[in-house]
Scaffold this active site. Structure first.
Site, PDB file in Angstrom:
ATOM      1  N   SER A   1       1.082  -0.948  -0.083  1.00 22.09           N
ATOM      2  CA  SER A   1       0.417   0.140   0.434  1.00 22.09           C
ATOM      3  C   SER A   1       0.623   1.352  -0.242  1.00 22.09           C
ATOM      4  O   SER A   1       0.646   2.198  -0.404  1.00 22.09           O
ATOM      5  CB  SER A   1      -1.023   0.096   1.346  1.00 22.09           C
ATOM      6  OG  SER A   1      -1.604  -0.945   1.448  1.00 22.09           O
TER       7      SER A   1
ATOM      8  N   HIS B   1       0.634   4.925   4.260  1.00 21.82           N
ATOM      9  CA  HIS B   1      -0.134   5.185   3.372  1.00 21.82           C
ATOM     10  C   HIS B   1       0.683   6.499   2.774  1.00 21.82           C
ATOM     11  O   HIS B   1       1.089   6.785   1.961  1.00 21.82           O
ATOM     12  CB  HIS B   1      -1.893   5.154   3.107  1.00 21.82           C
ATOM     13  CG  HIS B   1      -2.121   3.488   2.803  1.00 21.82           C
ATOM     14  ND1 HIS B   1      -3.431   3.491   3.059  1.00 21.82           N
ATOM     15  CD2 HIS B   1      -1.800   2.251   2.836  1.00 21.82           C
ATOM     16  CE1 HIS B   1      -3.917   2.973   3.240  1.00 21.82           C
ATOM     17  NE2 HIS B   1      -2.950   2.041   3.262  1.00 21.82           N
TER      18      HIS B   1
END
Length: 314
Positions: free
Chosen positions: A243, A294
């Site tokens: 991610s 993220h």
């Protein structure tokens, strides 16, 4: 001849800017190319000020030689990140320096000289034939690792996750720094893998095409590391996944669109912002999602792309 060239360029969608010493730059955002035209006897000592005003990936300098060209002229000048083309006006010959096998510029200039359409031979290079092979390699690595983890006892098994290199803060503190990288290729459960592979398949090819194969890989790896390191500093939980690297590609494309107003106006930039906001919002409302990774990946992807773009014109 020269006024005809510049007029045809302008009609074909190129942006022309007059430079010092009677030189002219021509840029085309959608082709991601830049051209600089001028006479040999007015060749500047440095093109860096010109290049710093743009983020195009490739520049070629067309040097007009009305009096012909001597072979010694080819080695007198070298500019990092630029391909020079010495155009002997008397014979019509084109001499590249540094030497290159690129046939695009010669073919295109011949068409210009014969009065044909300026863009008939200047299509965006290799768009149809472009193969994002590094995206395929990364895609394959994630699948192979997941299969191996499944065979070893399951990708949601904590001992398997640790054995394959998940981010575990105490082990990193003990010196296992390699976990910052290995955790980028590990996924916890099939849905985790599926979501990230879908994102990689969506963002990878366009990123690899726009940034080039190796710059794309640098952005991906650096973003993955940035996500892992951010997770290490702000979360004590075991974590893994691509991610951070995926968000790094979003950050890279965001920088790419910010430097190209035409793309931002087309909606690409705002669409990226919306995707980023939605994904962060989803991460805040769903348990088990590492938003620190993220955010770390997003920031590092943006900064890495900015640095690479600066280095490409230095």
């Amino acid at each position: 001849m020269f006024p005809q060239i510049f007029n045809t360029l302008q009609q074909s969608g190129w942006k022309l800017v007059a430079l010092e010493g009677n030189w002219v730059s021509a840029t085309h955002e959608s082709l991601n190319r830049g051209l600089i035209f001028g006479n040999l006897n007015e060749l500047p000592q440095d093109f860096k000020p010109i290049l710093q005003s743009s983020d195009l990936s490739q520049w070629d300098v067309i040097v007009f030689c009305p009096q012909g060209i001597d072979s010694s002229d080819l080695k007198k000048h070298h500019f990092a990140g630029l391909q020079l083309w010495y155009w002997d006006i008397q014979t019509g010959n084109l001499f590249p320096f540094p030497p290159t096998n690129d046939t695009l510029i010669p073919n295109w200039l011949r068409q210009l000289a014969s009065g044909k359409d300026a863009l008939s031979g200047f299509a965006k290079p290799d768009v149809e034939d472009f193969k994002p092979f590094l995206t395929y390699v990364l895609f394959g690595i994630n699948i192979v690792v997941f299969i191996l983890m499944t065979l070893a006892g399951g990708s949601e098994n904590q001992s398997v996750l640790i054995a394959f290199g998940a981010k575990v803060n105490p082990l990193i503190q003990a010196g296992e720094l390699w976990r910052f990288l290995t955790s980028v290729f590990i996924h916890i459960g099939f849905l985790h893998l599926l979501f990230n592979l879908y994102a990689l398949w969506s963002l990878g090819p366009i990123s690899e095409r726009n940034f080039g194969h190796w710059r794309f890989l640098v952005i991906y790896i650096m973003s993955g590391l940035g996500g892992s390191i951010a997770s290490y500093f702000f979360s004590t939980a075991l974590s893994a996944g691509a991610s951070g690297a995926i968000f790094g590609l979003l950050g890279a494309l965001l920088y790419y669109s910010l430097k190209r107003p035409s793309l931002w106006k087309s909606g690409l930039g705002m669409n990226l912002v919306i995707v980023i906001i939605i994904n962060f919002g989803f991460g805040l409302t769903q348990p088990g999602i590492d938003n620190y990774a993220h955010l770390g990946g997003l920031i590092i992807g943006f900064l890495t792309t900015m640095l690479l773009s600066k280095l490409s014109v230095n």
